[in-house]
Motif scaffolding. Structure first.
Motif, PDB file in Angstrom:
ATOM      1  N   ALA A   1     -10.920  18.411 -30.731  1.00 15.92           N
ATOM      2  CA  ALA A   1     -10.915  19.872 -30.655  1.00 15.92           C
ATOM      3  C   ALA A   1     -11.813  20.323 -29.516  1.00 15.92           C
ATOM      4  N   ARG A   2     -11.358  21.328 -28.779  1.00 17.72           N
ATOM      5  CA  ARG A   2     -12.129  21.839 -27.654  1.00 17.72           C
ATOM      6  C   ARG A   2     -12.740  23.187 -28.029  1.00 17.72           C
ATOM      7  N   PRO A   3     -13.991  23.406 -27.613  1.00 20.67           N
ATOM      8  CA  PRO A   3     -14.623  24.693 -27.903  1.00 20.67           C
ATOM      9  C   PRO A   3     -14.040  25.789 -27.002  1.00 20.67           C
TER      10      PRO A   3
ATOM     11  N   ALA B   1      -7.024  31.436 -10.833  1.00 23.55           N
ATOM     12  CA  ALA B   1      -7.615  30.429  -9.956  1.00 23.55           C
ATOM     13  C   ALA B   1      -8.541  29.506 -10.740  1.00 23.55           C
ATOM     14  N   LEU B   2      -9.350  30.074 -11.633  1.00 26.55           N
ATOM     15  CA  LEU B   2     -10.233  29.252 -12.465  1.00 26.55           C
ATOM     16  C   LEU B   2      -9.432  28.329 -13.374  1.00 26.55           C
ATOM     17  N   ARG B   3      -8.342  28.825 -13.912  1.00 25.24           N
ATOM     18  CA  ARG B   3      -7.491  27.983 -14.759  1.00 25.24           C
ATOM     19  C   ARG B   3      -6.876  26.858 -13.937  1.00 25.24           C
ATOM     20  N   ASP B   4      -6.450  27.159 -12.712  1.00 26.45           N
ATOM     21  CA  ASP B   4      -5.863  26.160 -11.831  1.00 26.45           C
ATOM     22  C   ASP B   4      -6.857  25.058 -11.490  1.00 26.45           C
ATOM     23  N   GLU B   5      -8.150  25.425 -11.381  1.00 24.82           N
ATOM     24  CA  GLU B   5      -9.202  24.455 -11.085  1.00 24.82           C
ATOM     25  C   GLU B   5      -9.652  23.689 -12.327  1.00 24.82           C
ATOM     26  N   GLY B   6      -9.149  24.059 -13.499  1.00 20.63           N
ATOM     27  CA  GLY B   6      -9.537  23.382 -14.730  1.00 20.63           C
ATOM     28  C   GLY B   6     -10.834  23.891 -15.329  1.00 20.63           C
ATOM     29  N   VAL B   7     -11.369  24.983 -14.786  1.00 14.89           N
ATOM     30  CA  VAL B   7     -12.619  25.550 -15.274  1.00 14.89           C
ATOM     31  C   VAL B   7     -12.382  26.466 -16.467  1.00 14.89           C
ATOM     32  N   LEU B   8     -11.264  27.158 -16.459  1.00 17.24           N
ATOM     33  CA  LEU B   8     -10.913  28.087 -17.529  1.00 17.24           C
ATOM     34  C   LEU B   8      -9.741  27.486 -18.296  1.00 17.24           C
ATOM     35  N   ALA B   9      -9.926  27.297 -19.583  1.00 21.17           N
ATOM     36  CA  ALA B   9      -8.897  26.626 -20.383  1.00 21.17           C
ATOM     37  C   ALA B   9      -7.629  27.452 -20.502  1.00 21.17           C
ATOM     38  N   GLY B  10      -7.748  28.730 -20.554  1.00 23.67           N
ATOM     39  CA  GLY B  10      -6.577  29.576 -20.716  1.00 23.67           C
ATOM     40  C   GLY B  10      -6.986  31.027 -20.704  1.00 23.67           C
TER      41      GLY B  10
END
Length: 73
Positions: A16-18, A48-57
């Motif tokens: 599970a991810r926080p 852009a943050l989601r594309d970089e993997g920083v923002l989960a969704g």
């Protein structure tokens, strides 16, 4: 709906991810002419943050809007 046993819960929990949820209320400047473009560029940064993997969704909770709440998380 499936009922999960304690063993199943313990097995699935490490994966599970926080997540965080942010609920925003419309501020006093929300109705100003510049507001829509600011919100639009904020959304662009979220993509852009989601594309970089920083923002989960990024989700919008439209059911809250009738109360002057902007639900983004």
């Amino acid at each position: 709906m499936k009922a999960f046993t304690d063993d199943e819960m313990n097995q699935l929990q490490p994966a599970a991810r926080p997540y965080s949820v942010v609920i925003l209320r419309q501020g006093p400047k929300f109705g100003e002419e510049a507001a829509p473009s600011i919100v639009w560029e904020h959304g662009r940064r979220n993509f852009a943050l989601r594309d970089e993997g920083v923002l989960a969704g990024h989700r919008r909770f439209r059911c809250l809007r009738h109360r002057g709440v902007r639900g983004d998380g």
